[in-house]
Design an enzyme around this catalytic site. Structure first.
Site, PDB file in Angstrom:
ATOM      1  N   THR A   2      -7.529 -38.337   1.060  1.00  0.00           N
ATOM      2  CA  THR A   2      -6.294 -38.846   0.459  1.00  0.00           C
ATOM      3  C   THR A   2      -5.163 -38.919   1.484  1.00  0.00           C
ATOM      4  OG1 THR A   2      -6.896 -37.961  -1.696  1.00  0.00           O
ATOM      5  CG2 THR A   2      -4.563 -38.400  -1.318  1.00  0.00           C
TER       6      THR A   2
ATOM      7  N   GLU B  22      -9.430 -35.799  -7.670  1.00  0.00           N
ATOM      8  CA  GLU B  22     -10.840 -36.246  -7.716  1.00  0.00           C
ATOM      9  C   GLU B  22     -11.018 -37.435  -8.658  1.00  0.00           C
ATOM     10  OE1 GLU B  22     -12.186 -34.852  -5.448  1.00  0.00           O
ATOM     11  OE2 GLU B  22     -11.608 -32.746  -5.335  1.00  0.00           O
TER      12      GLU B  22
END
Length: 393
Positions: free
Chosen positions: A141, A372
Site C-alpha cells: 500500500t 486487506e
C-alpha cells in the site's frame, strides 16, 4: 428473577466444535490460554498508550508455533488452514493488533518468501521468522494507492547488476520493528517483489502515531530512498500483481476467522455484564429487548463461524477461490463490527471504557473493515463473479 436453566455460550448453540478436529481444537485452546494469561492483563494499557511490545511478544508466539503456522518446512508448524483460522480467532479475541502481528508475519511476509522466494531467501529468513527472532513486514500500500496497487509509484530500476528502489509505502504493520520488508515495486518488467533487510542504507520506517484504531499495533510508513539491493533480493517466483495478491488472499483468510474472535469477545462480555447488571430490580439480561439483541447477534456470529469453517475446509482441500475469501471477509467483518456496536449499547456508559473490551474491539474493527481489501472491493469481486463484468473502474 431466578434463572430457569444454565446459560449457553453463543457458539455452543451451533455446536461448531463438532466440525473441528481434536488436534485443531487443542491448538485453539492453547492460543486461548495464551491470550487469557499473557495478553488480556496488558492489552488495555497497551491500547491506551498506543504501544505493542512486538519484539517481546514475537518469540513467545514463535514458541507456540503460531508464526507461519500453516506453512510447511523451514521451522514452520505445518498445521491445517482451519487450525490457523481458529488461532486467528483466539488472537483477535484478545486484540486485532495481536492478530495483525501474526497475520502480517506469517500470511504476508513469510508466505511471500515461502511461496515466491529463492531457496537462499527461504533458508535465510523463514526459520528465524517462524521462531519470532526476526520480524517481517509487507510493503504494498502507498499513500495514494491502496485499492489500486497496479498504479503504485514505488519503482525499482536496474543499475548494473543491482536494483535501486525509490518510493514510499504507507500503513505498514510491523514496519518500525521489522528486520526484513517484502517490498513491491514497478519495474520495466512489471511489478516485482524484493526482500529488503531493514538495515539497508536508505531504508527507514517512521512510526505512524495518533491512531484511534489498532493502537496496540505497530503501524509505519516505509521510505525507500535509493535503496540499493543485489539481484538476489528479487523474489524469483513473483511477476506481476498476482504475487502480492496471492499473499493478500492468505491474510484475508485469517481475517475471516479473526473478526469473529473480536465479535465473540464482545458478545460474551455483554452477556456476562447483563447477567449481573440490575435494572428496575431485575437482571438486564432478563428483559425481552436485551434478549432479542443477544439472539440476533448470536445468530450472526454463528452463521459467520459456519461460513469460516466451511472456507477452512475448502482451503485444506485446495479448493478455496479468492472470490470465496471475499465472501468471508465481507460478511464476517461487517457482522463483527455490527455486533461490537450493539454490545456497546448493552453496557451503556461502561461500554466506552477500557475496563471492558467492547469499544476497543469496535475501534479496531474499523481498520479491519478496510484493510486487506475494503468492503467495496470485496463487493465488486463478488459482483464480478456473479455477472462476469469487472466494475472496478
Amino acid at each position: 428473577m431466578p434463572r430457569t436453566q444454565t446459560p449457553t455460550r453463543p457458539l455452543e448453540l451451533f455446536a461448531t466444535d463438532h466440525l473441528v478436529s481434536e488436534e485443531d481444537r487443542a491448538m485453539q485452546a492453547t492460543v486461548r490460554r495464551f491470550v487469557d494469561d499473557r495478553i488480556r492483563p496488558e492489552i488495555g494499557a497497551w491500547f491506551e498508550t498506543g504501544t505493542m511490545p512486538a519484539r517481546e511478544i514475537a518469540p513467545e508466539l514463535g514458541r507456540l508455533g503460531l508464526l507461519g503456522m500453516h506453512l510447511e518446512g523451514y521451522g514452520c508448524a505445518g498445521t491445517s488452514a482451519t487450525a490457523y483460522g481458529l488461532a486467528c480467532l483466539e488472537l483477535e479475541a484478545g486484540d486485532s493488533g495481536l492478530r495483525s502481528l501474526v497475520s502480517v508475519q506469517g500470511s504476508l511476509a513469510m508466505f511471500a518468501i515461502w511461496k515466491h522466494g529463492s531457496e537462499e531467501q527461504k533458508q535465510e529468513w523463514l526459520p528465524r521468522m517462524a521462531a519470532g527472532e526476526a520480524i517481517g513486514c509487507f510493503g504494498l500500500t502507498e499513500p495514494d494507492f491502496g485499492s489500486n496497487p497496479a498504479d503504485m509509484r514505488t519503482r525499482a530500476t536496474r543499475d548494473g547488476s543491482d536494483w535501486v528502489l525509490q518510493g514510499t509505502k504507507m500503513w505498514i504493520t510491523n514496519g518500525s520493528v521489522a528486520d526484513v520488508a517484502v517490498v513491491w515495486a514497478q519495474t520495466d518488467d512489471g511489478v516485482r517483489g524484493f526482500v529488503v533487510p531493514t538495515d539497508t542504507p536508505g531504508f527507514s520506517a517512521p512510526e505512524i502515531t495518533r491512531k484511534l484504531s489498532l493502537r496496540a499495533s505497530v503501524t509505519s510508513e516505509l521510505v525507500l530512498d535509493n535503496v540499493r539491493l543485489p539481484d538476489s533480493a528479487v523474489l524469483p517466483g513473483a511477476k506481476g500483481l498476482s504475487g502480492p495478491l496471492s499473499c493478500l488472499n492468505e491474510a484475508r483468510f485469517g481475517i475471516v476467522f479473526g473478526a469473529l474472535g473480536a465479535a465473540r469477545d464482545c458478545l460474551e462480555t455483554a452477556i456476562d455484564y447483563a447477567q449481573g447488571r440490575e435494572i428496575f430490580a431485575r437482571a438486564l439480561s432478563s428483559y425481552q429487548l436485551t434478549q432479542a439483541k443477544f439472539a440476533d447477534m448470536a445468530l450472526e456470529l454463528g452463521k459467520g463461524m459456519l461460513l469460516a469453517l466451511h472456507l477452512g475446509r475448502l482451503k485444506d482441500e485446495g479448493l478455496l477461490s479468492p472470490q470465496q475469501v471475499s465472501l468471508g471477509k465481507l460478511n464476517n467483518v461487517r457482522e463483527a463490527i455490527a455486533i461490537a456496536r450493539e454490545c456497546r449499547t448493552v453496557l451503556g456508559a461502561a461500554g466506552i471504557t477500557l475496563e471492558f473490551p467492547i469499544l476497543r474491539h469496535a475501534n479496531n474493527l474499523e481498520s479491519v473493515l478496510t484493510y486487506e481489501g475494503t468492503s467495496e472491493v470485496h463487493q465488486l469481486v463478488i459482483g464480478q463473479a456473479l455477472t462476469g463484468h469487472a466494475a472496478f473502474r
